[in-house]
Write a protein that holds these residues in place. Structure first.
Motif, PDB file in Angstrom:
ATOM      1  N   LEU A   4       0.834  -1.186   0.000  1.00  3.80           N
ATOM      2  CA  LEU A   4       0.000   0.000   0.000  1.00  3.80           C
ATOM      3  C   LEU A   4       0.869   1.236   0.000  1.00  3.80           C
ATOM      4  CD1 LEU A   4      -2.620  -1.078   2.655  1.00  3.80           C
ATOM      5  CD2 LEU A   4      -2.850  -1.151   0.178  1.00  3.80           C
ATOM      6  N   LEU A   5       0.488   2.214  -0.823  1.00  4.42           N
ATOM      7  CA  LEU A   5       1.192   3.476  -0.842  1.00  4.42           C
ATOM      8  C   LEU A   5       0.443   4.466   0.025  1.00  4.42           C
ATOM      9  CD1 LEU A   5       1.943   3.676  -4.659  1.00  4.42           C
ATOM     10  CD2 LEU A   5       3.375   2.759  -2.856  1.00  4.42           C
ATOM     11  N   PHE A   6       1.171   5.207   0.852  1.00  2.68           N
ATOM     12  CA  PHE A   6       0.497   6.104   1.754  1.00  2.68           C
ATOM     13  C   PHE A   6       0.303   7.468   1.103  1.00  2.68           C
ATOM     14  CE2 PHE A   6       4.692   7.719   2.504  1.00  2.68           C
ATOM     15  CZ  PHE A   6       5.479   6.592   2.533  1.00  2.68           C
ATOM     16  N   PRO A   7      -0.720   8.204   1.552  1.00  2.00           N
ATOM     17  CA  PRO A   7      -0.985   9.511   0.966  1.00  2.00           C
ATOM     18  C   PRO A   7       0.171  10.470   1.189  1.00  2.00           C
ATOM     19  CG  PRO A   7      -2.831   8.748   2.275  1.00  2.00           C
ATOM     20  CD  PRO A   7      -1.685   7.833   2.562  1.00  2.00           C
ATOM     21  N   VAL A   8       0.429  11.315   0.200  1.00  2.00           N
ATOM     22  CA  VAL A   8       1.481  12.317   0.298  1.00  2.00           C
ATOM     23  C   VAL A   8       0.879  13.672  -0.029  1.00  2.00           C
ATOM     24  CG1 VAL A   8       3.686  13.120  -0.597  1.00  2.00           C
ATOM     25  CG2 VAL A   8       3.247  10.674  -0.400  1.00  2.00           C
ATOM     26  N   GLU A  36      -7.126  24.980  -0.031  1.00  2.00           N
ATOM     27  CA  GLU A  36      -7.226  23.631  -0.561  1.00  2.00           C
ATOM     28  C   GLU A  36      -5.941  22.848  -0.340  1.00  2.00           C
ATOM     29  OE1 GLU A  36      -8.318  23.878  -4.671  1.00  2.00           O
ATOM     30  OE2 GLU A  36     -10.457  23.988  -4.213  1.00  2.00           O
ATOM     31  N   MET A  37      -6.073  21.527  -0.319  1.00  4.51           N
ATOM     32  CA  MET A  37      -4.936  20.616  -0.271  1.00  4.51           C
ATOM     33  C   MET A  37      -5.055  19.611  -1.407  1.00  4.51           C
ATOM     34  SD  MET A  37      -4.135  19.332   3.614  1.00  4.51           S
ATOM     35  CE  MET A  37      -3.215  17.909   3.008  1.00  4.51           C
ATOM     36  N   THR A  38      -3.944  19.254  -1.964  1.00  4.09           N
ATOM     37  CA  THR A  38      -3.906  18.178  -2.949  1.00  4.09           C
ATOM     38  C   THR A  38      -3.170  17.000  -2.333  1.00  4.09           C
ATOM     39  OG1 THR A  38      -3.954  19.688  -4.823  1.00  4.09           O
ATOM     40  CG2 THR A  38      -3.129  17.465  -5.226  1.00  4.09           C
ATOM     41  N   ILE A  39      -3.830  15.863  -2.293  1.00  8.06           N
ATOM     42  CA  ILE A  39      -3.267  14.660  -1.673  1.00  8.06           C
ATOM     43  C   ILE A  39      -3.062  13.596  -2.751  1.00  8.06           C
ATOM     44  CG2 ILE A  39      -3.655  12.815   0.016  1.00  8.06           C
ATOM     45  CD1 ILE A  39      -5.421  14.799   1.565  1.00  8.06           C
ATOM     46  N   THR A  40      -1.836  13.121  -2.867  1.00  4.73           N
ATOM     47  CA  THR A  40      -1.527  12.034  -3.789  1.00  4.73           C
ATOM     48  C   THR A  40      -1.569  10.719  -3.023  1.00  4.73           C
ATOM     49  OG1 THR A  40      -0.113  13.471  -5.121  1.00  4.73           O
ATOM     50  CG2 THR A  40       0.170  11.094  -5.389  1.00  4.73           C
ATOM     51  N   GLU A  42      -2.584   6.141  -3.459  1.00  2.00           N
ATOM     52  CA  GLU A  42      -2.379   4.986  -4.337  1.00  2.00           C
ATOM     53  C   GLU A  42      -3.275   5.008  -5.574  1.00  2.00           C
ATOM     54  OE1 GLU A  42      -2.555   0.094  -4.232  1.00  2.00           O
ATOM     55  OE2 GLU A  42      -2.874   1.230  -2.412  1.00  2.00           O
ATOM     56  N   LEU A  43      -4.447   5.559  -5.460  1.00  2.00           N
ATOM     57  CA  LEU A  43      -5.410   5.490  -6.552  1.00  2.00           C
ATOM     58  C   LEU A  43      -5.521   6.777  -7.361  1.00  2.00           C
ATOM     59  CD1 LEU A  43      -8.246   3.510  -4.721  1.00  2.00           C
ATOM     60  CD2 LEU A  43      -6.383   2.614  -6.140  1.00  2.00           C
ATOM     61  N   GLY A  44      -4.761   7.785  -7.013  1.00  2.00           N
ATOM     62  CA  GLY A  44      -4.824   9.021  -7.781  1.00  2.00           C
ATOM     63  C   GLY A  44      -4.401  10.233  -6.999  1.00  2.00           C
ATOM     64  N   GLU A  45      -4.879  11.376  -7.439  1.00  2.00           N
ATOM     65  CA  GLU A  45      -4.564  12.659  -6.820  1.00  2.00           C
ATOM     66  C   GLU A  45      -5.882  13.375  -6.552  1.00  2.00           C
ATOM     67  OE1 GLU A  45      -2.622  16.204  -8.916  1.00  2.00           O
ATOM     68  OE2 GLU A  45      -0.919  15.154  -7.987  1.00  2.00           O
TER      69      GLU A  45
END
Length: 312
Positions: A4-8, A36-40, A42-45
């Motif tokens: 699993l990739l964690f949010p960045v 606003e925040m942009t969170i990357t 595992e499934l997208g941005e």
């Protein structure tokens, strides 16, 4: 096991008011700027406004962290909620279906600002995203603490709870350091198991319960255990042959609402000959923390506490 990739956190954008000088003068100080925040993940941005008000949460580890930071979810899957989060079973919160069978009609009716999912709902990401901004948040079991801390700090920044989160993470890390020093100084060895319907599976380093080895410092009784979601099926003879100093047991039946049978499954005439049994070192772990909600601020601290108590 799928990693699993964690949010960045990709960045934050501040949106200001626009228009004529006259309208700007009229509105100055009358409304707060929206950030606003942009969170990357595992499934997208995913980009969304900070401090979302109506949040649907399908990951109990995330629910744990939000609750610990004083943030309440509006909707959750109410079946099999960990007992320490049982308030979310109440009528004040919307039931949004099951972990594997979301009630999209109910979710859509809520018109949420944010939906948080994890592995069990990953295949339905596009359906969630069609309703509201959706982020996938899970723990990378092969990089547990870094991903756990990143998840917490992402949520803390999104809800502007950075100070509270930092304090709790500092406490957790200090208790982990203390436990790790105690375990490694004694060179303790362990076998981590899951009891389920009369069967036993083993989990090693890098697995869903691998934090016991990778972070807490226990030497694996068997360093060749395959990493998989459901663990490596093992026999009583296998346990006797490995003869670990400690056996840690997670009871899946108790976690999913069935009867607890782990003690009857694990402790028999075969296991009675192991050093773990003879020394009283078979430790039954709370499935609320280990099976249902691992990766939360409360659950990780309680996991540390349980292991520390178990080796005293």
């Amino acid at each position: 096991m799928k990693k699993l990739l964690f949010p960045v956190i990709a960045g934050a954008l501040v949106l200001g008011a626009c228009g004529s000088e006259e309208s700007a003068e009229t509105t100055t100080g009358s409304a707060a700027e929206k950030e606003e925040m942009t969170i990357t993940h595992e499934l997208g941005e995913t980009t969304l406004e900070k401090n979302p008000q109506s949040v649907v949460v399908f990951d109990f580890g995330t629910l744990d962290t939000l609750d610990a930071l004083g943030i309440e979810a509006a909707g959750v899957p109410q079946m099999n909620i960990p007992s320490y989060l049982s308030k979310y079973e109440g009528d004040d919160y919307k039931n949004v279906g099951g972990l594997k069978e979301p009630d999209f009609e109910a979710i859509n009716a809520m018109d949420p600002d944010l939906i948080i999912i994890s592995g069990r709902q990953a295949d339905l990401y596009e359906e969630f995203e069609a309703i509201a901004p959706t982020i996938h948040m899970g723990v990378d079991t092969q990089n547990y603490m870094e991903s756990f801390e990143q998840n917490v700090t992402t949520l803390a920044e999104l809800f502007e709870k950075e100070e509270e989160a930092a304090e709790q993470l500092e406490t957790i890390n200090a208790s982990i350091d203390e436990l790790n020093e105690e375990v490694t100084s004694q060179d303790l060895e362990a076998l981590v198991t899951l009891a389920n319907d009369g069967k036993i599976s083993a989990y090693g380093a890098g697995s869903r319960f691998g934090i016991i080895h990778d972070v807490f410092g226990f030497t694996p009784a068997d360093d060749t255990i395959e990493v998989s979601t459901h663990g490596q099926s093992i026999s009583y003879e296998y346990i006797v042959e490995e003869d670990p100093q400690y056996i840690f047991v997670v009871d899946r039946g108790a976690a999913v609402g069935g009867e607890s049978s782990a003690k009857q499954v694990v402790e028999n005439e075969f296991i009675a000959g192991t050093q773990a049994y003879e020394n009283g070192n078979i430790i039954y772990l709370d499935p609320d923390y280990w099976y249902l909600s691992g990766g939360g601020l409360v659950s990780v601290q309680e996991m540390v506490n349980e292991i520390h108590t178990g080796i005293q």
